[in-house]
Design an enzyme around this catalytic site. Structure first.
Site, PDB file in Angstrom:
ATOM      1  N   CYS A  49       0.827  -1.211   0.000  1.00 42.82           N
ATOM      2  CA  CYS A  49       0.000   0.000   0.000  1.00 42.82           C
ATOM      3  C   CYS A  49       0.858   1.256   0.000  1.00 42.82           C
ATOM      4  CB  CYS A  49      -0.962  -0.018   1.187  1.00 42.82           C
ATOM      5  SG  CYS A  49      -2.160  -1.371   1.072  1.00 42.82           S
ATOM      6  N   THR A  50       2.002   1.187   0.666  1.00 45.30           N
ATOM      7  CA  THR A  50       2.932   2.322   0.661  1.00 45.30           C
ATOM      8  C   THR A  50       3.493   2.519  -0.742  1.00 45.30           C
ATOM      9  OG1 THR A  50       3.484   2.002   2.984  1.00 45.30           O
ATOM     10  CG2 THR A  50       5.076   3.235   1.646  1.00 45.30           C
TER      11      THR A  50
END
Length: 157
Positions: A49-50
């Site tokens: 997600c980062t």
């Protein structure tokens, strides 16, 4: 896997109003008249997600110049989103859908495969919502890495 709702090209994008990382309400209707990339992701601060959020951040100027706004939505609390925004210097709204109602309505929450097992969770998905509020593209089960580059190519940006 059981049948779950999926949005398709031409469908009206379901309206939402959710708190952002500062607690301010952001609604899809705030973007009416513009093209919006709405992406759903499982959890702020996790590696995939980062990578995806930073990819959107790094491509945001080009997306904006081409007339696209970006909104990220996850089930994280606003405080966790605020930390994620600060840590990664994100420059687009991240919205909190703690109850998962919007995720479910958009077909981005439900059964999915993870390492060969069927689990219930956030289905990484991206939608292009046109200025008229209709779905122009509905992409389910997207990959975190390389997704923005593929999106830019598919959209001709």
């Amino acid at each position: 896997m059981s049948e779950q709702k999926r949005l398709a090209e031409g469908d009206a994008a379901p309206e939402f109003s959710l708190p952002d990382s500062t607690g301010e309400q952001v609604s899809l209707s705030d973007f009416r008249g513009r093209t919006v990339l709405v992406y759903f992701y499982p959890a702020a601060g996790t590696p995939g997600c980062t990578k995806q959020a930073c990819d959107f951040r790094d491509n945001l100027a080009g997306l904006n110049d081409a007339g696209f706004d970006v909104i990220g939505i996850s089930p994280d609390k606003p405080a966790k989103l605020a930390k994620f925004v600060a840590d990664e210097k994100l420059t687009f709204p991240l919205l909190s859908d703690e109850g998962r109602a919007v995720l479910t309505e958009w077909g981005a929450y439900g059964e999915k495969q993870s390492y060969g097992r069927t689990i219930t969770g956030v289905i990484r998905s991206t939608f292009v919502v046109g200025p008229d509020g209709k779905i122009a593209k509905a992409l389910y089960n997207v990959k975190a890495t390389g997704h923005v580059a593929k999106l830019r190519k598919d959209l001709g940006i």
